[in-house]
Motif scaffolding. Structure first.
Motif, PDB file in Angstrom:
ATOM      1  N   HIS A 214       0.842  -1.199   0.000  1.00  0.00           N
ATOM      2  CA  HIS A 214       0.000   0.000   0.000  1.00  0.00           C
ATOM      3  C   HIS A 214       0.878   1.249   0.000  1.00  0.00           C
ATOM      4  O   HIS A 214       1.940   1.287   0.623  1.00  0.00           O
ATOM      5  CB  HIS A 214      -0.909   0.001   1.235  1.00  0.00           C
ATOM      6  N   TYR A 215       0.425   2.288  -0.667  1.00  0.00           N
ATOM      7  CA  TYR A 215       1.287   3.460  -0.857  1.00  0.00           C
ATOM      8  C   TYR A 215       1.646   4.187   0.436  1.00  0.00           C
ATOM      9  O   TYR A 215       2.635   4.934   0.474  1.00  0.00           O
ATOM     10  CB  TYR A 215       0.675   4.421  -1.878  1.00  0.00           C
ATOM     11  N   THR A 216       0.891   3.981   1.496  1.00  0.00           N
ATOM     12  CA  THR A 216       1.256   4.612   2.759  1.00  0.00           C
ATOM     13  C   THR A 216       2.567   4.066   3.322  1.00  0.00           C
ATOM     14  O   THR A 216       3.175   4.690   4.200  1.00  0.00           O
ATOM     15  CB  THR A 216       0.149   4.408   3.812  1.00  0.00           C
ATOM     16  N   THR A 217       2.995   2.909   2.848  1.00  0.00           N
ATOM     17  CA  THR A 217       4.236   2.297   3.353  1.00  0.00           C
ATOM     18  C   THR A 217       5.417   2.533   2.427  1.00  0.00           C
ATOM     19  O   THR A 217       6.520   2.064   2.712  1.00  0.00           O
ATOM     20  CB  THR A 217       4.062   0.773   3.530  1.00  0.00           C
ATOM     21  N   PHE A 218       5.205   3.247   1.331  1.00  0.00           N
ATOM     22  CA  PHE A 218       6.277   3.432   0.358  1.00  0.00           C
ATOM     23  C   PHE A 218       7.430   4.251   0.948  1.00  0.00           C
ATOM     24  O   PHE A 218       7.202   5.174   1.736  1.00  0.00           O
ATOM     25  CB  PHE A 218       5.760   4.149  -0.886  1.00  0.00           C
ATOM     26  N   PRO A 219       8.646   3.956   0.522  1.00  0.00           N
ATOM     27  CA  PRO A 219       9.767   4.804   0.932  1.00  0.00           C
ATOM     28  C   PRO A 219       9.705   6.121   0.176  1.00  0.00           C
ATOM     29  O   PRO A 219       9.118   6.215  -0.911  1.00  0.00           O
ATOM     30  CB  PRO A 219      10.989   3.992   0.487  1.00  0.00           C
ATOM     31  N   VAL A 220      10.285   7.146   0.763  1.00  0.00           N
ATOM     32  CA  VAL A 220      10.495   8.404   0.050  1.00  0.00           C
ATOM     33  C   VAL A 220      11.977   8.744   0.176  1.00  0.00           C
ATOM     34  O   VAL A 220      12.625   8.356   1.153  1.00  0.00           O
ATOM     35  CB  VAL A 220       9.612   9.543   0.600  1.00  0.00           C
ATOM     36  N   PRO A 221      12.532   9.432  -0.812  1.00  0.00           N
ATOM     37  CA  PRO A 221      13.967   9.717  -0.789  1.00  0.00           C
ATOM     38  C   PRO A 221      14.306  10.795   0.234  1.00  0.00           C
ATOM     39  O   PRO A 221      14.062  11.981  -0.004  1.00  0.00           O
ATOM     40  CB  PRO A 221      14.250  10.178  -2.223  1.00  0.00           C
ATOM     41  N   GLN A 222      14.856  10.398   1.350  1.00  0.00           N
ATOM     42  CA  GLN A 222      15.130  11.329   2.434  1.00  0.00           C
ATOM     43  C   GLN A 222      15.959  12.518   1.961  1.00  0.00           C
ATOM     44  O   GLN A 222      15.678  13.667   2.322  1.00  0.00           O
ATOM     45  CB  GLN A 222      15.856  10.607   3.579  1.00  0.00           C
ATOM     46  N   HIS A 223      16.961  12.252   1.134  1.00  0.00           N
ATOM     47  CA  HIS A 223      17.857  13.327   0.722  1.00  0.00           C
ATOM     48  C   HIS A 223      17.142  14.370  -0.135  1.00  0.00           C
ATOM     49  O   HIS A 223      17.535  15.544  -0.135  1.00  0.00           O
ATOM     50  CB  HIS A 223      19.061  12.756  -0.036  1.00  0.00           C
TER      51      HIS A 223
END
Length: 243
Positions: A182-191
């Motif tokens: 589910h998209y709520t668990t997707f990673p996002v690029p911290q940098h």
């Protein structure tokens, strides 16, 4: 753009239902200079492409083209490895250890366990005010972190090393692999998020790990994404562009 479901799923469905020449077979040829394009309508205006701030299905469609979680879905809708190549569960059923594959963001920076730690803490941040934060309250201390009663560092998620992520749950949840697509668990690029803030999702800034990358967005008009050559599933994608 494909849905958040497996890129293979949309490719198969598009081929079967639409008979598009881009996937091989019959149909009209592309005009000179054209690229294989999936033209798809979505039902409403997209306000955000941030997986932690979105709550609309039509936004989910676009987000799922660009970001991949620990798992994804196969053509039958079953969870299969995404960013996680494998995982193990401890005897209590509450500690899950995920081994990440060798994947990179679209700017070439490796996807690491720390990106998942950052993302899972971010969605529970009261300042983000995610409408779907409660979906992840099965993670240890998530509800308390979301309420501001505990610090983000007390959330039951940690990076053992760059390629090893550990999730500790409040209770056994054998359905976790399905939830993690589910998209709520997707990673996002911290940098990138730390550099651009809310503007990280704009075409000039966005960095993704999925098969497509946003290249154009005019609110109320059109979104266009093009294949991300290093993205998960890109090699199997029928289309070079989704508009």
């Amino acid at each position: 753009m494909t849905t958040r479901r497996s890129l293979l799923t949309i490719s198969i469905l598009a081929l079967a239902a639409l008979g598009l020449a881009a996937c091989g077979g019959g149909g009209a040829k592309e005009k000179p200079g054209d690229v294989p394009t999936l033209r798809r309508g979505i039902s409403a205006k997209v306000d955000t492409l941030d997986p932690h701030k979105s709550s609309a299905q039509w936004e989910n469609i676009v987000i799922g083209d660009m970001l991949i979680g620990l798992t994804t879905d196969d053509a039958a809708g079953k969870p299969v490895p995404g960013m996680a190549a494998s995982w193990e569960i401890d005897p209590t059923g509450t500690v899950w250890t995920f081994k990440l594959g060798d994947y990179v963001w679209s700017d070439g920076v490796p996807v690491t366990a720390n990106d998942f730690v950052f993302a899972l803490r971010r969605i529970q941040d009261p300042a983000v005010a995610s409408q779907y934060a409660s979906m992840l309250w099965l993670i240890k201390n998530a509800e308390e972190v979301n309420a501001g009663a505990l610090k983000p560092e007390e959330l039951g998620v940690r990076a053992i090393d760059d390629k090893t992520l550990e999730l500790t749950l409040e209770y056994p949840a054998p359905y976790l692999p399905g939830l993690l697509s589910h998209y709520t668990t997707f990673p996002v690029p911290q940098h990138v998020v730390e550099q651009f803030g809310d503007a990280w999702i704009q075409p000039d800034n966005i960095v993704v790990n999925g098969p497509y990358k946003l290249v154009y967005w005019r609110t109320g008009d059109q979104l266009v994404a093009e294949k991300n050559p290093t993205g998960f599933g890109a090699a199997e994608a029928c289309f070079d562009r989704v508009a």
